[in-house]
Design a protein around this motif. Structure first.
Motif, PDB file in Angstrom:
ATOM      1  N   MET A   1       0.847  -1.200   0.000  1.00 29.83           N
ATOM      2  CA  MET A   1       0.000   0.000   0.000  1.00 29.83           C
ATOM      3  C   MET A   1       0.877   1.242   0.000  1.00 29.83           C
ATOM      4  O   MET A   1       1.899   1.284   0.671  1.00 29.83           O
ATOM      5  CB  MET A   1      -0.867   0.039   1.271  1.00 29.83           C
ATOM      6  CG  MET A   1      -1.948  -1.004   1.308  1.00 29.83           C
ATOM      7  SD  MET A   1      -3.124  -0.692   2.647  1.00 29.83           S
ATOM      8  CE  MET A   1      -2.263  -1.329   4.064  1.00 29.83           C
ATOM      9  N   SER A   2       0.492   2.231  -0.723  1.00 29.74           N
ATOM     10  CA  SER A   2       1.134   3.525  -0.562  1.00 29.74           C
ATOM     11  C   SER A   2       0.025   4.504  -0.269  1.00 29.74           C
ATOM     12  O   SER A   2      -1.028   4.472  -0.886  1.00 29.74           O
ATOM     13  CB  SER A   2       1.862   3.929  -1.834  1.00 29.74           C
ATOM     14  OG  SER A   2       0.936   4.329  -2.812  1.00 29.74           O
ATOM     15  N   THR A   3       0.238   5.302   0.734  1.00 27.14           N
ATOM     16  CA  THR A   3      -0.863   6.144   1.184  1.00 27.14           C
ATOM     17  C   THR A   3      -0.725   7.551   0.644  1.00 27.14           C
ATOM     18  O   THR A   3       0.397   8.045   0.481  1.00 27.14           O
ATOM     19  CB  THR A   3      -0.917   6.168   2.726  1.00 27.14           C
ATOM     20  OG1 THR A   3      -2.141   6.784   3.119  1.00 27.14           O
ATOM     21  CG2 THR A   3       0.229   6.921   3.327  1.00 27.14           C
ATOM     22  N   PRO A   4      -1.867   8.202   0.359  1.00 27.50           N
ATOM     23  CA  PRO A   4      -1.779   9.603  -0.004  1.00 27.50           C
ATOM     24  C   PRO A   4      -1.299  10.412   1.201  1.00 27.50           C
ATOM     25  O   PRO A   4      -1.518   9.995   2.343  1.00 27.50           O
ATOM     26  CB  PRO A   4      -3.210   9.980  -0.350  1.00 27.50           C
ATOM     27  CG  PRO A   4      -4.033   8.752  -0.292  1.00 27.50           C
ATOM     28  CD  PRO A   4      -3.243   7.697   0.396  1.00 27.50           C
ATOM     29  N   ASP A   5      -0.652  11.501   0.935  1.00 25.74           N
ATOM     30  CA  ASP A   5      -0.224  12.381   2.014  1.00 25.74           C
ATOM     31  C   ASP A   5      -1.458  13.010   2.637  1.00 25.74           C
ATOM     32  O   ASP A   5      -2.264  13.634   1.972  1.00 25.74           O
ATOM     33  CB  ASP A   5       0.681  13.475   1.425  1.00 25.74           C
ATOM     34  CG  ASP A   5       1.159  14.450   2.495  1.00 25.74           C
ATOM     35  OD1 ASP A   5       0.705  14.333   3.636  1.00 25.74           O
ATOM     36  OD2 ASP A   5       1.978  15.315   2.158  1.00 25.74           O
ATOM     37  N   THR A   6      -1.635  12.798   3.924  1.00 26.80           N
ATOM     38  CA  THR A   6      -2.835  13.321   4.575  1.00 26.80           C
ATOM     39  C   THR A   6      -2.466  14.458   5.513  1.00 26.80           C
ATOM     40  O   THR A   6      -2.985  14.565   6.604  1.00 26.80           O
ATOM     41  CB  THR A   6      -3.546  12.217   5.369  1.00 26.80           C
ATOM     42  OG1 THR A   6      -2.575  11.571   6.173  1.00 26.80           O
ATOM     43  CG2 THR A   6      -4.212  11.218   4.456  1.00 26.80           C
ATOM     44  N   SER A   7      -1.558  15.283   5.071  1.00 21.63           N
ATOM     45  CA  SER A   7      -1.043  16.317   5.960  1.00 21.63           C
ATOM     46  C   SER A   7      -2.136  17.238   6.484  1.00 21.63           C
ATOM     47  O   SER A   7      -1.993  17.839   7.535  1.00 21.63           O
ATOM     48  CB  SER A   7       0.015  17.138   5.237  1.00 21.63           C
ATOM     49  OG  SER A   7      -0.545  17.734   4.090  1.00 21.63           O
ATOM     50  N   GLY A   8      -3.265  17.313   5.747  1.00 23.50           N
ATOM     51  CA  GLY A   8      -4.345  18.179   6.185  1.00 23.50           C
ATOM     52  C   GLY A   8      -4.906  17.765   7.532  1.00 23.50           C
ATOM     53  O   GLY A   8      -5.438  18.588   8.266  1.00 23.50           O
ATOM     54  N   SER A   9      -4.810  16.461   7.848  1.00 17.93           N
ATOM     55  CA  SER A   9      -5.395  16.010   9.103  1.00 17.93           C
ATOM     56  C   SER A   9      -4.334  15.698  10.154  1.00 17.93           C
ATOM     57  O   SER A   9      -4.641  15.336  11.264  1.00 17.93           O
ATOM     58  CB  SER A   9      -6.249  14.771   8.855  1.00 17.93           C
ATOM     59  OG  SER A   9      -5.458  13.771   8.271  1.00 17.93           O
ATOM     60  N   ALA A  10      -3.069  15.817   9.771  1.00 16.81           N
ATOM     61  CA  ALA A  10      -2.011  15.459  10.703  1.00 16.81           C
ATOM     62  C   ALA A  10      -1.681  16.620  11.626  1.00 16.81           C
ATOM     63  O   ALA A  10      -0.806  17.420  11.363  1.00 16.81           O
ATOM     64  CB  ALA A  10      -0.763  15.022   9.929  1.00 16.81           C
ATOM     65  N   THR A  11      -2.452  16.724  12.701  1.00 21.98           N
ATOM     66  CA  THR A  11      -2.178  17.778  13.657  1.00 21.98           C
ATOM     67  C   THR A  11      -1.183  17.263  14.676  1.00 21.98           C
ATOM     68  O   THR A  11      -0.918  16.071  14.763  1.00 21.98           O
ATOM     69  CB  THR A  11      -3.462  18.210  14.364  1.00 21.98           C
ATOM     70  OG1 THR A  11      -4.200  17.038  14.689  1.00 21.98           O
ATOM     71  CG2 THR A  11      -4.304  19.094  13.477  1.00 21.98           C
ATOM     72  N   ALA A  12      -0.652  18.168  15.446  1.00 24.05           N
ATOM     73  CA  ALA A  12       0.370  17.803  16.415  1.00 24.05           C
ATOM     74  C   ALA A  12      -0.213  16.923  17.509  1.00 24.05           C
ATOM     75  O   ALA A  12      -1.407  16.930  17.760  1.00 24.05           O
ATOM     76  CB  ALA A  12       0.959  19.074  17.016  1.00 24.05           C
ATOM     77  N   ALA A  13       0.665  16.174  18.151  1.00 20.42           N
ATOM     78  CA  ALA A  13       0.323  15.423  19.351  1.00 20.42           C
ATOM     79  C   ALA A  13      -0.886  14.518  19.180  1.00 20.42           C
ATOM     80  O   ALA A  13      -1.900  14.675  19.819  1.00 20.42           O
ATOM     81  CB  ALA A  13       0.085  16.395  20.512  1.00 20.42           C
ATOM     82  N   VAL A  14      -0.748  13.564  18.280  1.00 19.39           N
ATOM     83  CA  VAL A  14      -1.794  12.560  18.132  1.00 19.39           C
ATOM     84  C   VAL A  14      -1.569  11.489  19.201  1.00 19.39           C
ATOM     85  O   VAL A  14      -0.482  10.929  19.278  1.00 19.39           O
ATOM     86  CB  VAL A  14      -1.733  11.918  16.730  1.00 19.39           C
ATOM     87  CG1 VAL A  14      -2.748  10.785  16.621  1.00 19.39           C
ATOM     88  CG2 VAL A  14      -1.980  12.960  15.655  1.00 19.39           C
ATOM     89  N   PRO A  15      -2.552  11.225  20.058  1.00 17.81           N
ATOM     90  CA  PRO A  15      -2.355  10.181  21.068  1.00 17.81           C
ATOM     91  C   PRO A  15      -2.273   8.809  20.400  1.00 17.81           C
ATOM     92  O   PRO A  15      -3.222   8.357  19.756  1.00 17.81           O
ATOM     93  CB  PRO A  15      -3.602  10.296  21.958  1.00 17.81           C
ATOM     94  CG  PRO A  15      -4.589  11.097  21.198  1.00 17.81           C
ATOM     95  CD  PRO A  15      -3.871  11.852  20.117  1.00 17.81           C
ATOM     96  N   VAL A  16      -1.126   8.159  20.548  1.00 15.80           N
ATOM     97  CA  VAL A  16      -0.848   6.932  19.799  1.00 15.80           C
ATOM     98  C   VAL A  16      -1.822   5.808  20.153  1.00 15.80           C
ATOM     99  O   VAL A  16      -2.364   5.143  19.273  1.00 15.80           O
ATOM    100  CB  VAL A  16       0.617   6.472  20.046  1.00 15.80           C
ATOM    101  CG1 VAL A  16       0.884   5.158  19.343  1.00 15.80           C
ATOM    102  CG2 VAL A  16       1.579   7.545  19.550  1.00 15.80           C
ATOM    103  N   GLY A  17      -2.065   5.616  21.455  1.00 18.64           N
ATOM    104  CA  GLY A  17      -2.946   4.522  21.873  1.00 18.64           C
ATOM    105  C   GLY A  17      -4.340   4.672  21.288  1.00 18.64           C
ATOM    106  O   GLY A  17      -4.937   3.702  20.811  1.00 18.64           O
TER     107      GLY A  17
END
Lengths: 248, 162
Positions: A1-17
């Motif tokens: 799989m290669s994913t599209p760049d989703t930088s629009g939704s990549a905000t800081a500090a995403v809780p990993v769990g």
């Protein structure tokens, strides 16, 4: 799989769990639904289940990409590292079991995403998009529940058995997840009300058994899974593990 | 937007949708912007119809080819999820073309999204009758439902409201 760049939704500090909990639910259920390909009862359902699986896979890819490399996370983690609830890993069973699992899970996911979409947390963007897709999954599950529950004596009996069998996995959906800013108690009462309404209209009884069991303490969100999950994962991961970097 | 960006937007927007080639990406409403980020460098922002829509990768490479052919050496296509795409983003011209192609266009909807109550009839794209019934909520792709016209008996796809 290669994913599209989703930088629009990549905000800081995403809780990993929390990201893994949401992603793994979607990924694992997507794989289970994909197992119907080639064996669904009618062609229309084959297509419907594959489409639902595709929506879930898309959601999983976005969520996994928020916290790492999607391929590594999907294909190279061990069983104990998966954070999905045990409900989604349960085998497809007969068509009624798949529909009962869909009803329980899509009702939960729809309520959860609606709440996440209305906030401004790291999952709001994805949730606002996915909630509209999941509304169709829930609609699909509801209509099949009505049709099977209020159908023939055979379909009623099977649907009833499926709802009973999966009931014990529904309590886990409402365990608080660190990083998910949601009132899980309110989510649970909304879920119970919605599911009871559908079951009632489908002439099915709301199951009376426990919604969790002592044996499942800890459960999926903590990495404890039921026996069928290991086999599912082996099948899902084997190609990537046997042929690292394979593509077509 | 500069004149160059407008020109490049027209070229990228005129790329046909890989699954519904009667529609352009502009008419489908998935183009979110074209920015010249440097000499010979262009960034295109695109939004998927559905989160898992596999057509997004084909769209991206088609846009890249179209802009390369227009002399832009470096093209990057970025996917954004917010604000979420809605079938209300399909243009009037796009709806007309869908009908012509044999697909019932989505009905306009409110801000809530999701399934639309069956108050607005779905018209058969073949004979125009509003007497149609649902066969399956999911059809050839996630964005379509399968229906049948009870007047002319022809099955047809309906672009579901999202």
């Amino acid at each position: 799989m290669s994913t599209p760049d989703t930088s629009g939704s990549a905000t800081a500090a995403v809780p990993v769990g929390a990201a893994l909990a949401l992603a793994d639910d979607a990924l694992v259920l997507s794989h289970r639904l994909g197992e119907w390909a080639g064996s669904a009862p009618v062609l229309e359902e084959e297509v419907a289940l594959a489409n639902i699986a595709l929506d879930l896979l898309g959601q999983a890819r976005v969520l996994l990409s928020l916290v790492g490399d999607e391929d590594e996370l999907a294909y190279l983690r061990e069983e104990r590292s998966f954070r999905n609830v045990q409900l989604v890993e349960q085998p497809n069973g007969d068509f009624a079991h798949t529909i009962a699992r869909q009803l329980y899970f899509s009702t939960y996911q729809h309520l959860l995403y609606a709440r996440l979409a209305s906030g401004d947390g790291p999952f709001a963007g994805l949730a606002a998009k996915a909630v509209k897709e999941v509304a169709y999954h829930r609609d699909h599950a509801e209509h099949w529940t009505l049709r099977l529950g209020d159908g023939t004596p055979e379909s009623h009996e099977r649907m009833s058995r499926a709802c009973e069998a999966l009931w014990r996995y529904t309590g886990e959906l409402f365990q608080p997840v660190e990083g998910l800013d949601v009132d899980h108690a309110a989510l649970e009462s909304a879920w119970l009300e919605s599911v009871a309404d559908v079951l009632g209209r489908a002439t099915l009884a709301v199951p009376s058994g426990p919604r969790t069991g002592a044996w499942s303490a800890g459960a999926g969100r903590q990495g404890l899974h039921t026996e069928p999950f290991g086999r599912m994962l082996a099948e899902m991961q084997h190609l990537h593990r046997s042929h690292p970097g394979a593509s077509w | 937007m500069t004149a160059l960006e407008e020109e490049l937007s027209r070229i990228a927007g005129a790329v046909p949708d890989p699954e519904l080639p009667v529609l352009t990406l502009e008419e489908l409403g998935v183009m979110r912007g074209v920015h010249v980020t440097g000499p010979g460098r262009v960034e295109v922002t695109l939004t998927p119809t559905y989160t898992g829509c596999p057509a997004i990768e084909a769209m991206s490479s088609d846009i890249e080819s179209a802009l390369h052919a227009h002399g832009v050496p470096e093209v990057s296509v970025v996917t954004v999820l917010t604000p979420a795409w809605s079938t209300d983003d399909i243009s009037e011209e796009g709806r007309r073309k869908l009908t012509e192609f044999g697909i019932a266009p989505p009905r306009p909807q409110g801000p809530a999204g999701g399934p639309v109550p069956l108050t607005l009839a779905i018209r058969c794209p073949h004979c125009g009758s509003t007497d149609t019934e649902l066969l399956s909520r999911f059809s050839s792709t996630a964005c379509k439902a399968l229906r049948r016209c009870t007047a002319c008996r022809e099955p047809f796809d309906h672009f579901k409201e999202l």
